[in-house]
Design an enzyme around this catalytic site. Structure first.
Site, PDB file in Angstrom:
ATOM      1  N   HIS A 180      -3.459   4.471   4.729  1.00 14.63           N
ATOM      2  CA  HIS A 180      -4.538   3.483   4.882  1.00 14.63           C
ATOM      3  C   HIS A 180      -5.838   4.044   4.294  1.00 14.63           C
ATOM      4  O   HIS A 180      -6.503   3.403   3.487  1.00 14.63           O
ATOM      5  CB  HIS A 180      -4.709   3.141   6.360  1.00 14.63           C
ATOM      6  N   ARG A 222       0.868  -1.187   0.000  1.00 12.10           N
ATOM      7  CA  ARG A 222       0.000   0.000   0.000  1.00 12.10           C
ATOM      8  C   ARG A 222       0.900   1.231   0.000  1.00 12.10           C
ATOM      9  O   ARG A 222       1.497   1.560   1.012  1.00 12.10           O
ATOM     10  CB  ARG A 222      -0.866  -0.040   1.257  1.00 12.10           C
ATOM     11  N   TYR A 268       4.284   5.901  11.283  1.00 11.99           N
ATOM     12  CA  TYR A 268       4.603   4.522  11.686  1.00 11.99           C
ATOM     13  C   TYR A 268       5.442   3.735  10.681  1.00 11.99           C
ATOM     14  O   TYR A 268       5.753   2.590  10.927  1.00 11.99           O
ATOM     15  CB  TYR A 268       3.317   3.748  12.024  1.00 11.99           C
TER      16      TYR A 268
HETATM   17  C1  LIG Z   1     -14.394  -5.816  12.462  1.00 11.28           C
HETATM   18  C2  LIG Z   1     -13.565  -4.598  12.297  1.00 11.28           C
HETATM   19  N1  LIG Z   1     -12.570  -4.335  13.167  1.00 11.28           N
HETATM   20  C3  LIG Z   1     -11.803  -3.227  13.036  1.00 11.28           C
HETATM   21  C4  LIG Z   1     -12.039  -2.350  12.000  1.00 11.28           C
HETATM   22  C5  LIG Z   1     -11.157  -1.122  11.828  1.00 11.28           C
HETATM   23  N2  LIG Z   1     -10.255  -1.302  10.692  1.00 11.28           N
HETATM   24  C6  LIG Z   1     -10.520  -0.744   9.505  1.00 11.28           C
HETATM   25  S1  LIG Z   1      -9.370  -1.129   8.350  1.00 11.28           S
HETATM   26  C7  LIG Z   1      -8.475  -2.055   9.449  1.00 11.28           C
HETATM   27  C8  LIG Z   1      -7.211  -2.751   9.022  1.00 11.28           C
HETATM   28  C9  LIG Z   1      -7.420  -3.726   7.899  1.00 11.28           C
HETATM   29  O1  LIG Z   1      -6.183  -4.150   7.380  1.00 11.28           O
HETATM   30  P1  LIG Z   1      -6.105  -5.204   6.210  1.00 11.28           P
HETATM   31  O2  LIG Z   1      -7.045  -6.315   6.438  1.00 11.28           O
HETATM   32  O3  LIG Z   1      -4.675  -5.539   6.013  1.00 11.28           O
HETATM   33  O4  LIG Z   1      -6.659  -4.403   4.928  1.00 11.28           O
HETATM   34  P2  LIG Z   1      -6.060  -3.101   4.213  1.00 11.28           P
HETATM   35  O5  LIG Z   1      -6.735  -1.915   4.883  1.00 11.28           O
HETATM   36  O6  LIG Z   1      -4.591  -3.094   4.401  1.00 11.28           O
HETATM   37  O7  LIG Z   1      -6.470  -3.204   2.789  1.00 11.28           O
HETATM   38  C10 LIG Z   1      -9.094  -2.047  10.702  1.00 11.28           C
HETATM   39  C11 LIG Z   1      -8.565  -2.726  11.886  1.00 11.28           C
HETATM   40  C12 LIG Z   1     -13.102  -2.644  11.119  1.00 11.28           C
HETATM   41  N3  LIG Z   1     -13.398  -1.856  10.073  1.00 11.28           N
HETATM   42  N4  LIG Z   1     -13.833  -3.771  11.270  1.00 11.28           N
END
Ligand SMILES: Cc1ncc(C[n+]2csc(CCOP(=O)(O)OP(=O)(O)O)c2C)c(N)n1
Ligand SMILES: [Mg+2]
Length: 371
Positions: A270, A266, A279
């Site tokens: 985010h 990425r 970070y």
């Molecule tokens: C059930 C849940 N827990 C926490 C969140 C908050 N949250 C949003 S994105 C994220 C990280 C996701 O990372 P990843 O699965 O690697 O996907 P990326 O964003 O890197 O595409 C979190 C913890 C959420 N949206 N849903």
């Protein structure tokens, strides 16, 4: 034939342990397992993939700009992940059904999204920016990993109906720690659901690095569930397409689910609400810039003598045109009255919802009497 390349006997999250067809400097290398799946891809198709990735990067940049200008509530950039999204989505059959996360702009693009579709949800106008039935893509999922369960449920329906479809779900490296994703894999394996799991390992789950998230390459987990998997270089569009064709063939043949881990990065934040400089090192980002998926395919096309100035100019013009239409659609959207949020929740009247609607109407009216 099935790649069955995992498990990987290494605890490192090393990109070198992933399958590739194009090296980062654009050279083609032999890959006996994946090559047969892209034997038909000629120079014209490579140029089409390059065009897709260029257009996607432009759409993504426009989304970021619109958010920064106050026109969108949020945007989840996919810069750096173009090869994973385009390579896998261009392998889909029209009838396949996709269950994406919020970051899959490239997947809805490949499924035929209209310019306004990219922004409608992020502007808060609708629950889904696109028409799920028209694109055969479910609404972008914000709940991490929930879409994997929806995909498996849908896939069980496909199996029940004997339909010639595959359900495909996209999720992140962080999502692999969610119970939902693991439960989805168990169900899919137990009932031989025709579903393809595509994990985009972009190295970060907001500020959590994948090395902390997973002590073992993610693709190596799938065989433990009874699901064959492959770990591909997610910045190699050909490897992504080949892996996806393998996975779709496997799922369509009635032998159950398949799993792909695409190792990518990425490059942006985010979301537009995040500041990654807090970070992660600038050096890490630089090292991934050198593995840029678009530059890789360009280098390959150039070495083949297949990258003309005309192609580049036409691609840039097409990308700018989509971005211009996306912006015009966005600025022209008419926001519905706040109470419209209650419309269409249920087909029949619902007393609980009506009570909530009345309460909300009274709340809105309280501002009018203050004025
Ligand atoms: C059930 C849940 N827990 C926490 C969140 C908050 N949250 C949003 S994105 C994220 C990280 C996701 O990372 P990843 O699965 O690697 O996907 P990326 O964003 O890197 O595409 C979190 C913890 C959420 N949206 N849903
Ligand atoms: Mg991630």
């Amino acid at each position: 034939m099935s790649p069955q390349i995992t498990p990987i006997a290494d605890t490192a999250q090393d990109l070198e342990l992933s399958e590739r067809i194009l090296t980062p400097d654009g050279q083609r290398v032999a890959n006996p397992q994946l090559d047969p799946y892209v034997a038909d891809v000629d120079a014209a198709q490579l140029r089409a993939l390059h065009r897709d990735m260029m257009v996607l990067r432009r759409i993504d940049a426009e989304g970021v700009a619109l958010q920064r200008q106050g026109q969108l509530g949020l945007w989840a950039p996919c810069q750096g992940q173009e090869a994973t999204q385009i390579g896998t989505a261009r392998a889909l059959a029209p009838q396949d059904y996709v269950f994406p996360s919020y970051r899959e702009t490239g997947v809805i693009y490949a499924r035929g999204a209209e310019p306004g579709d990219y922004v409608r949800m992020w502007r808060g106008e609708e629950g889904a920016g696109h028409d799920p039935e028209a694109l055969r893509v479910a609404p972008l999922q914000i709940i991490i990993g929930a879409q994997t369960l929806h995909a498996v449920g849908y896939a069980l329906g496909i199996r029940h109906d004997g339909a010639d479809e595959v359900a495909v779900t996209y999720f992140g490296d962080g999502a692999t720690s969610q119970g939902d994703v693991n439960e989805a894999m168990i169900f899919a394996a137990s009932y031989q659901a025709p579903v393809v799991f595509v994990c985009q390992n972009n190295h970060w789950a907001i500020s959590e690095p994948v090395a902390v998230q997973s002590q073992y390459p993610i693709a190596g987990r799938a065989p433990g569930f009874g699901i064959p998997s492959v770990r591909v270089d997610g910045n190699d569009v050909l490897a992504c397409m080949a892996a996806m064709r393998w996975a779709l063939d496997h799922a369509r043949s009635g032998t159950g689910p398949a799993y792909i881990e695409a190792v990518t990065y990425r490059m942006g934040p985010h979301t537009t609400a995040d500041d990654p400089t807090r970070y992660r090192d600038a050096e890490e980002l630089e090292s991934w810039r050198r593995r840029d998926p678009i530059a890789r395919l360009e280098a390959h096309l150039r070495a083949l003598g297949e990258l003309s100035e005309e192609h580049l100019a036409e691609t840039q013009a097409a990308a700018d045109d989509i971005a211009r239409r996306m912006r015009a659609e966005c600025l022209g959207m008419v926001t519905r009255p706040p109470l419209a949020v209650f419309d269409g929740v249920y087909a029949e009247p619902h007393s609980g919802l009506e009570r909530q609607r009345d309460e909300y109407a009274a709340y809105l009216a309280s501002f009018e009497s203050e004025a």
